[in-house]
Design an enzyme around this catalytic site. Structure first.
Site, mmCIF file in Angstrom:
data_model
loop_
_atom_site.group_PDB
_atom_site.id
_atom_site.type_symbol
_atom_site.label_atom_id
_atom_site.label_comp_id
_atom_site.label_asym_id
_atom_site.label_seq_id
_atom_site.Cartn_x
_atom_site.Cartn_y
_atom_site.Cartn_z
ATOM 1 N N CYS A 136 1.259 -1.182 0.294
ATOM 2 C CA CYS A 136 0.278 0.181 -0.023
ATOM 3 C C CYS A 136 1.049 1.323 0.525
ATOM 4 O O CYS A 136 1.229 2.025 0.774
ATOM 5 C CB CYS A 136 -0.762 -0.387 1.353
ATOM 6 S SG CYS A 136 -2.316 1.740 1.279
ATOM 7 N N CYS A 179 -1.073 4.086 1.926
ATOM 8 C CA CYS A 179 0.028 3.917 3.452
ATOM 9 C C CYS A 179 1.102 3.849 3.597
ATOM 10 O O CYS A 179 1.361 4.660 5.139
ATOM 11 C CB CYS A 179 -0.613 2.861 3.906
ATOM 12 S SG CYS A 179 -2.464 1.964 3.788
ATOM 13 N N ASP A 180 2.351 3.659 3.331
ATOM 14 C CA ASP A 180 2.881 3.629 4.113
ATOM 15 C C ASP A 180 4.783 4.235 3.242
ATOM 16 O O ASP A 180 5.587 4.077 3.224
ATOM 17 C CB ASP A 180 4.308 1.705 3.434
ATOM 18 C CG ASP A 180 2.989 1.166 4.618
ATOM 19 O OD1 ASP A 180 2.541 1.149 5.226
ATOM 20 O OD2 ASP A 180 2.706 -0.277 4.097
#
Lengths: 226, 316
Positions: B145, B148-149
């Site tokens: 992701c 997200c990261d």
């Protein structure tokens, strides 16, 4: 500073928080940084939307921060008190913005009902068996859609056994050092620590948002290993 | 800074005409059409309304909308369903039980909800690459992701594995954060649509390793290097990387229903042209369904077809 919540969002927040039953207090511990000012403003704007939310802020140097065992180096730190005025172990380190904003609202609703826990009774009973001091740290980023579930699970765990469990949201971007210390490079990243003598010892960790039963199993396993 | 307020609503009953599992575009579209057909649908979503759309920076192939942020389209679609009376429940479905015509949905909290019709719109989850040590380094430099990261890799060197639309779009996104992005693809050209290819080839800090496969991930506690095999000459090299993002397709989310309905060889749910599965009264729509093109525009079409058919067949 400009307002953080626009008119439409404020209205929706007002509608949602209409369902609060009792009053909830948010205590903000501020440091000398921009994030602290933003966190304080966010909570203050919510308190202007509903009179069910009261916000009190202190400088982190205040002795009040010791009562809640807040690390002086970690600001902004926020503590939520339930409708009876009790500390139920619910903590936010950093600004609950983005997807984490919905976590904040869910916590407000639950805490307004004296810390209402939505886990199944079986899982609540398991959490109540925890008999050592446990700290759950959940690292998140505001853009991570899976993160609120991990934080809610942690906060609900604290509400279910507030004597023993403290549960903290950590905004990974704001707390780069803490993220590095725990080797966080994917979120949500949940760290479980147990208190031994005077220090916290990591006994487990997991990545991702787990369904309820798996979450409780992972948690209990991490706690029981010590 | 944005403020998301979804994820808080609760259902009002234990019994619904129609329960939709999954809150992506297929599920939301089904909910809108079910409501317009006079039914009261419940939509159960495990993480966030809009589903995987939330992970897309910009959607540029939904007719009428030139370009839109995935989180914005998610919110707008969910608001549309709510305006027509759809109730949302944020929970995960554990199991479905069949007793006569009644279907019982069991949630992770063990609560039960009954319905006459179920529409499965549970989508698909990112597929693992299958490289050695991949599981060991998840969250330690291996990610699925980017939104997200991605932040964790500021000014670092990262690999992206894959050659489809997702791999290319996420490489473009990551190139703005990382110092260098190396796109590793097992073929000698990208599978992504031309518009994304035109865009990626103008970016200077993206490099390409063609005909290449990541076979092993190594490091001390975190990812430090990748073993990369050239599939043409079988040679293997080791290269230093701080992280690796994997976008090699998706696997359908069917754990709660795979024993009940007929699946294809890859695990996708087989339906007829009305989106009904092998069990009458259970429909499948969107990415979880056996089909050729998995896009938002096909997902919303599936949802509409299923709900409209269910309204006529089971509630007329």
């Amino acid at each position: 500073m400009d307002r953080l919540l626009d008119k439409k969002t404020s209205e929706q927040v007002g509608e949602l928080l209409n369902k609060m039953t009792g009053k909830v207090e948010i205590i903000v511990f501020k440091g000398n940084n921009e994030f602290s000012a933003v966190a304080e403003q966010l909570f203050t704007e919510i308190s202007q939307i509903t009179d069910k939310v009261k916000v009190i802020s202190y400088d982190i140097t205040s002795p009040v921060s010791d009562e809640f065992e807040i690390d002086k180096l970690l600001t902004p730190a926020s503590v939520m008190l339930d409708s009876q005025g009790n500390d139920r172990g619910v903590r936010f380190y950093g600004i609950p913005s983005g997807h984490e904003f919905s976590t904040l609202l869910q916590d407000l609703l639950a805490m307004s009902k004296n810390g209402e826990v939505e886990f199944s009774q079986k899982n609540i009973d398991r959490i109540k068996t925890i008999d050592k001091k446990v700290r759950i740290r959940v690292f998140v980023t505001p853009t991570c859609p899976y993160c609120p579930k991990a934080v809610i699970s942690a906060h609900q765990t604290a509400m279910a056994n507030s004597e023993m469990v403290v549960a903290e949201m950590f905004e990974a971007n704001e707390f780069g050092n803490e993220s590095q210390k725990y080797n966080v490079s994917s979120v949500p990243h949940t760290i479980i620590e147990v208190k031994e003598n005077d220090g916290w010892v990591k006994t487990g960790e997991f990545i991702g948002a787990y369904p309820e039963d798996n979450y409780i199993s992972e948690l209990m396993q991490a706690i029981d290993t010590k | 800074m944005f403020f998301d307020i979804s994820g808080i609503s609760k259902r009002s009953s234990q019994q619904y005409d129609i329960v939709i599992i999954g809150g992506g575009p297929a599920g939301i579209s089904a909910a809108i059409y079910a409501s317009q057909g006079g039914l009261k649908p419940l939509l159960i979503e495990k993480t966030i309304e809009g589903g995987q759309m939330n992970l897309t920076q910009s959607i540029e192939n939904y007719p009428g909308i030139l370009s839109i942020d995935g989180t914005v389209l998610s919110k707008d679609m969910a608001a549309h369903a709510r305006a027509f009376g759809t109730e949302f429940e944020f929970s995960q479905v554990k199991e479905i039980l069949l007793e006569g015509d009644t279907k019982t949905v069991i949630l992770e909290s063990a609560e039960k909800i009954t319905a006459k019709v179920i529409i499965v719109a549970s989508g698909a989850n990112p597929r693992f690459l299958g490289a050695k040590n991949e599981q060991k380094y998840i969250s330690k430099g291996v990610s699925y992701c980017a939104s997200c990261d991605g932040h964790f890799f500021k000014n670092k060197k990262i690999a992206v594995v894959g050659g489809g639309n997702t791999a290319v779009q996420e490489s473009i996104f990551l190139s703005k954060i990382a110092q260098e992005v190396v796109l590793i693809h097992r073929r000698d050209k990208l599978r992504a649509d031309k518009i994304y290819q035109d865009r990626i080839f103008t970016i200077s800090n993206i490099r390409y390793l063609w005909d290449s496969q990541v076979v092993e991930i190594n490091g001390d506690t975190n990812v430090e290097s990748l073993m990369i095999k050239n599939v043409k000459d079988q040679s293997v090299i080791s290269e230093r990387f701080d992280g690796v993002f994997i976008f090699v397709g998706a696997a359908p989310s069917t754990s709660f229903i795979k024993e009940i309905v007929k699946l294809d060889q890859e695990g996708y749910i087989i339906t007829d042209e009305n989106m009904e599965s092998s069990v009458s009264g259970i429909y499948a729509v969107g990415d979880v369904r056996h089909k050729e093109l998995r896009q938002i525009v096909t997902a919303v079409a599936d949802g509409a077809i299923a709900a409209a058919h269910a309204v006529r067949k089971y509630f007329a």
